[in-house]
Design an enzyme around this catalytic site. Structure first.
Site, PDB file in Angstrom:
ATOM      1  N   HIS A  72       0.844  -1.204   0.000  1.00 44.02           N
ATOM      2  CA  HIS A  72       0.000   0.000   0.000  1.00 44.02           C
ATOM      3  C   HIS A  72       0.868   1.239   0.000  1.00 44.02           C
ATOM      4  O   HIS A  72       1.813   1.335   0.786  1.00 44.02           O
ATOM      5  CB  HIS A  72      -0.908   0.010   1.231  1.00 44.02           C
ATOM      6  N   TYR A 196      -9.520   5.379   7.023  1.00 43.77           N
ATOM      7  CA  TYR A 196      -9.726   5.708   8.423  1.00 43.77           C
ATOM      8  C   TYR A 196     -10.798   6.797   8.454  1.00 43.77           C
ATOM      9  O   TYR A 196     -10.542   7.921   8.029  1.00 43.77           O
ATOM     10  CB  TYR A 196      -8.439   6.235   9.059  1.00 43.77           C
ATOM     11  N   PRO A 288      -4.915   0.134  18.587  1.00 42.80           N
ATOM     12  CA  PRO A 288      -4.553  -0.318  17.242  1.00 42.80           C
ATOM     13  C   PRO A 288      -4.642   0.743  16.137  1.00 42.80           C
ATOM     14  O   PRO A 288      -4.265   0.469  15.000  1.00 42.80           O
ATOM     15  CB  PRO A 288      -5.530  -1.468  16.976  1.00 42.80           C
ATOM     16  N   LYS A 292       0.625  -0.323  15.135  1.00 43.24           N
ATOM     17  CA  LYS A 292       2.019  -0.437  15.558  1.00 43.24           C
ATOM     18  C   LYS A 292       2.366  -1.677  16.389  1.00 43.24           C
ATOM     19  O   LYS A 292       3.549  -2.027  16.522  1.00 43.24           O
ATOM     20  CB  LYS A 292       2.402   0.800  16.403  1.00 43.24           C
ATOM     21  N   TYR A 380       3.530   6.399  10.321  1.00 43.91           N
ATOM     22  CA  TYR A 380       2.716   5.253   9.913  1.00 43.91           C
ATOM     23  C   TYR A 380       3.571   4.174   9.256  1.00 43.91           C
ATOM     24  O   TYR A 380       3.405   2.986   9.537  1.00 43.91           O
ATOM     25  CB  TYR A 380       1.600   5.716   8.966  1.00 43.91           C
TER      26      TYR A 380
HETATM   27  P1  FAD Z   1       0.488 -12.028  21.356  1.00 39.07           P
HETATM   28  O1  FAD Z   1       0.153 -12.037  19.911  1.00 39.07           O
HETATM   29  O2  FAD Z   1      -0.547 -11.641  22.327  1.00 39.07           O
HETATM   30  O3  FAD Z   1       1.052 -13.480  21.713  1.00 39.07           O
HETATM   31  C1  FAD Z   1       1.235 -13.907  23.037  1.00 39.07           C
HETATM   32  C2  FAD Z   1       1.155 -15.427  23.090  1.00 39.07           C
HETATM   33  O4  FAD Z   1       1.414 -15.855  24.411  1.00 39.07           O
HETATM   34  C3  FAD Z   1      -0.222 -15.947  22.711  1.00 39.07           C
HETATM   35  O5  FAD Z   1      -0.104 -16.991  21.777  1.00 39.07           O
HETATM   36  C4  FAD Z   1      -0.796 -16.428  24.034  1.00 39.07           C
HETATM   37  O6  FAD Z   1      -1.700 -17.507  23.876  1.00 39.07           O
HETATM   38  C5  FAD Z   1       0.463 -16.840  24.764  1.00 39.07           C
HETATM   39  N1  FAD Z   1       0.320 -16.851  26.218  1.00 39.07           N
HETATM   40  C6  FAD Z   1      -0.386 -16.013  27.001  1.00 39.07           C
HETATM   41  N2  FAD Z   1      -0.289 -16.360  28.280  1.00 39.07           N
HETATM   42  C7  FAD Z   1       0.494 -17.459  28.320  1.00 39.07           C
HETATM   43  C8  FAD Z   1       0.942 -18.298  29.373  1.00 39.07           C
HETATM   44  N3  FAD Z   1       0.575 -18.072  30.634  1.00 39.07           N
HETATM   45  N4  FAD Z   1       1.744 -19.347  29.071  1.00 39.07           N
HETATM   46  C9  FAD Z   1       2.106 -19.580  27.782  1.00 39.07           C
HETATM   47  N5  FAD Z   1       1.704 -18.825  26.749  1.00 39.07           N
HETATM   48  C10 FAD Z   1       0.904 -17.775  27.011  1.00 39.07           C
HETATM   49  N6  FAD Z   1      -0.423  -4.374  15.362  1.00 39.07           N
HETATM   50  C11 FAD Z   1       0.146  -3.920  14.214  1.00 39.07           C
HETATM   51  O7  FAD Z   1       1.366  -3.771  14.155  1.00 39.07           O
HETATM   52  N7  FAD Z   1      -0.589  -3.578  13.117  1.00 39.07           N
HETATM   53  C12 FAD Z   1      -1.937  -3.683  13.117  1.00 39.07           C
HETATM   54  O8  FAD Z   1      -2.561  -3.430  12.097  1.00 39.07           O
HETATM   55  C13 FAD Z   1      -2.580  -4.126  14.326  1.00 39.07           C
HETATM   56  N8  FAD Z   1      -3.912  -4.261  14.395  1.00 39.07           N
HETATM   57  C14 FAD Z   1      -4.465  -4.878  15.474  1.00 39.07           C
HETATM   58  C15 FAD Z   1      -5.824  -5.076  15.466  1.00 39.07           C
HETATM   59  C16 FAD Z   1      -6.402  -5.712  16.548  1.00 39.07           C
HETATM   60  C17 FAD Z   1      -7.887  -5.936  16.536  1.00 39.07           C
HETATM   61  C18 FAD Z   1      -5.624  -6.170  17.652  1.00 39.07           C
HETATM   62  C19 FAD Z   1      -6.261  -6.900  18.810  1.00 39.07           C
HETATM   63  C20 FAD Z   1      -4.280  -5.946  17.673  1.00 39.07           C
HETATM   64  C21 FAD Z   1      -3.691  -5.295  16.589  1.00 39.07           C
HETATM   65  N9  FAD Z   1      -2.321  -5.075  16.561  1.00 39.07           N
HETATM   66  C22 FAD Z   1      -1.765  -4.510  15.443  1.00 39.07           C
HETATM   67  C23 FAD Z   1      -1.490  -5.496  17.679  1.00 39.07           C
HETATM   68  C24 FAD Z   1      -0.861  -6.873  17.483  1.00 39.07           C
HETATM   69  O9  FAD Z   1      -1.833  -7.826  17.161  1.00 39.07           O
HETATM   70  C25 FAD Z   1      -0.108  -7.280  18.765  1.00 39.07           C
HETATM   71  O10 FAD Z   1       0.718  -6.220  19.136  1.00 39.07           O
HETATM   72  C26 FAD Z   1       0.705  -8.552  18.564  1.00 39.07           C
HETATM   73  O11 FAD Z   1      -0.126  -9.678  18.569  1.00 39.07           O
HETATM   74  C27 FAD Z   1       1.770  -8.717  19.645  1.00 39.07           C
HETATM   75  O12 FAD Z   1       2.417  -9.959  19.500  1.00 39.07           O
HETATM   76  P2  FAD Z   1       2.992 -10.725  20.766  1.00 39.07           P
HETATM   77  O13 FAD Z   1       3.624 -11.947  20.219  1.00 39.07           O
HETATM   78  O14 FAD Z   1       3.787  -9.796  21.578  1.00 39.07           O
HETATM   79  O15 FAD Z   1       1.734 -11.063  21.648  1.00 39.07           O
HETATM   80  C1  DHB Z   2      -5.607  -3.121  10.361  1.00 38.82           C
HETATM   81  C2  DHB Z   2      -5.487  -3.013  11.727  1.00 38.82           C
HETATM   82  C3  DHB Z   2      -5.176  -1.791  12.277  1.00 38.82           C
HETATM   83  O1  DHB Z   2      -5.032  -1.672  13.616  1.00 38.82           O
HETATM   84  C4  DHB Z   2      -4.968  -0.677  11.482  1.00 38.82           C
HETATM   85  O2  DHB Z   2      -4.664   0.511  12.062  1.00 38.82           O
HETATM   86  C5  DHB Z   2      -5.072  -0.794  10.114  1.00 38.82           C
HETATM   87  C6  DHB Z   2      -5.407  -2.031   9.556  1.00 38.82           C
HETATM   88  C7  DHB Z   2      -5.960  -4.440   9.792  1.00 38.82           C
HETATM   89  O3  DHB Z   2      -6.169  -5.378  10.566  1.00 38.82           O
HETATM   90  O4  DHB Z   2      -6.030  -4.574   8.560  1.00 38.82           O
END
Ligand code: FAD
Ligand code: DHB
Length: 385
Positions: A72, A196, A288, A292, A380
């Site tokens: 994009h 957005y 979100p 980031k 961004y």
């Molecule tokens: P997580 O993905 O939360 O992984 C943690 C893991 O640890 C999980 O698998 C969980 O099951 C496991 N766990 C938890 N507790 C335990 C335990 N006690 N023992 C063993 N395992 C455990 N970020 C972006 O950069 N761009 C985006 O567009 C964006 N959009 C988003 C949209 C939504 C709706 C959401 C919810 C988040 C979004 N994010 C976005 C954020 C992004 O999804 C998270 O920052 C990302 O998942 C972080 O990864 P992580 O591996 O740190 O944590």
């Molecule tokens: C998506 C998620 C976001 O948090 C965002 O700012 C833009 C796009 C997505 O899931 O596509």
């Protein structure tokens, strides 16, 4: 059982860390609470910064991303009956983002780990970290995993951050009075780029996963229940918030998945306690709106890999000692940007008319000043921290 790095959590942070360490000759074991299917199906982020794409590609997990990811070169800010494009190609030449679902990143990483003989234990209850300032080890279901260091990659609700004694970490937090309802639908995107949209009814985001799958988000009240949103209500609300410019028609189709995500800003300082290193959502959360969270998780584990490799290769702990401060600089830039984007685009129930006018004035500024638009674009696409 013994390994060099005991990793808690098989989200993007834990899986990528395990793979990057493997590529540097460092052994790890990943302990994950949920089953593999659950990890691979969890629909979340979609926006990958170029730096994230580069890390995944260099780690050998970029093939499907290159084939199926959607590059994009701009986003639209929609408000007041008009759309305004933030054109990356003009404002930050050569920089772009790629839309590719987090669950696909997770699938690619799990496949790469298993193909390389990596150890990921799924469905592991009761993981507990011990002796964090001495010889650390993890216990789970009667088993013991000894290690040199523990990487806490277990997300916001995990056990690793909670295992640090009271008073050793400082946390910074902000709650928002709303949540996002995320919707995945089997329908072609209604526009080529992300939209957005700020409207008096609340924020809406149009995104996508493929030419056949769209992704949407709606601002909803905090603690909203998914079942308050049957499909017809989702489509009529999305239409009301997105069909606000002449000629825009929302395409509709079957909803495949929907879930409510709370909005939170959160930072832990430092991101280390003894031989425990926190990475990704275990250490920090952003709302979100700025896309980031996943990108920060990737940046953290890239840094942690370099620091650990240096330590194992030379005995120098300099990188490990600098880990927290180095990560936190980027984390706080993303915190500010995500907070700013959130405030710019959402409706706040307690906002007075003056505050609403200010919000519009700010949007007018961002969409008319090259300097302001460049600031948004630089943040961004992940150029500044
Ligand atoms: P997580 O993905 O939360 O992984 C943690 C893991 O640890 C999980 O698998 C969980 O099951 C496991 N766990 C938890 N507790 C335990 C335990 N006690 N023992 C063993 N395992 C455990 N970020 C972006 O950069 N761009 C985006 O567009 C964006 N959009 C988003 C949209 C939504 C709706 C959401 C919810 C988040 C979004 N994010 C976005 C954020 C992004 O999804 C998270 O920052 C990302 O998942 C972080 O990864 P992580 O591996 O740190 O944590
Ligand atoms: C998506 C998620 C976001 O948090 C965002 O700012 C833009 C796009 C997505 O899931 O596509």
């Amino acid at each position: 059982m013994r390994t060099q790095v005991g990793i808690v959590g098989a989200g993007p942070a834990g899986l990528l860390l395990s793979h990057l360490l493997h590529l540097r000759g460092i052994d790890s074991v990943v302990l994950e609470l949920r089953d593999r299917d659950h990890c691979e199906r969890r629909v979340r982020a979609g926006v990958l910064e170029q730096g994230t794409v580069d890390v995944l590609t260099a780690a050998g997990v970029g093939d499907r991303l290159r084939r199926e990811g959607l590059p994009h070169h701009g986003i639209e800010l929609r408000y007041g009956g008009a759309g305004h494009r933030i054109a990356f190609e003009e404002l930050v030449p050569g920089r772009s983002i790629t839309v590719y679902g987090q669950q696909e990143v997770v699938k690619d990483l799990i496949a790469a780990r298993l193909a390389a003989g990596g150890k990921i234990l799924f469905d592991v209850p009761d993981v507990k970290p011990h002796d964090l300032t001495g010889s650390p080890y993890l216990t789970f279901g009667g088993e013991v995993l000894e290690c040199d260091v523990i990487a806490g990659c277990d997300g916001f609700h995990g056990v690793t951050r909670a295992a640090v004694p009271q008073g050793e970490l400082t946390t910074f937090e902000r709650d928002y009075p709303f949540a996002w309802l995320g919707v995945l639908a089997r329908v072609a995107p209604s526009a080529e780029e992300l939209i957005y949209a700020r409207t008096p009814r609340g924020f809406a985001l149009h995104s996508m996963r493929s030419p056949e799958i769209s992704r949407f988000y709606l601002q909803v009240p905090k603690d909203e229940r998914e079942d308050a949103w049957p499909d017809e209500r989702i489509w009529s609300e999305l239409a009301a918030r997105l069909e606000t410019v002449p000629g825009f028609a929302l395409k509709t189709g079957p909803v495949i998945e929907k879930s409510v995500t709370p909005m939170r800003s959160f930072v832990t300082e430092p991101m280390r306690y003894g031989n425990l290193y926190l990475a990704g959502d275990a250490a920090h959360i952003v709302p979100p709106t700025g896309a980031k969270g996943l990108n920060l998780a990737v940046a953290d584990v890239t840094m942690l890999t370099d620091a650990l490799a240096r330590w194992y290769e030379t005995g120098s702990a300099e990188g490990l000692d600098a880990y927290s401060a180095t990560c936190l600089r980027r984390v706080w830039r993303a915190q500010h940007f995500s907070w700013w984007m959130t405030n710019l685009l959402h409706t706040f129930a307690d906002e007075d008319p003056y505050g609403e006018r200010l919000q519009t004035a700010y949007l007018d500024y961002v969409t008319s000043s090259t300097a302001a638009a460049t600031t948004l674009a630089e943040n961004y696409v992940g150029m500044v921290w």
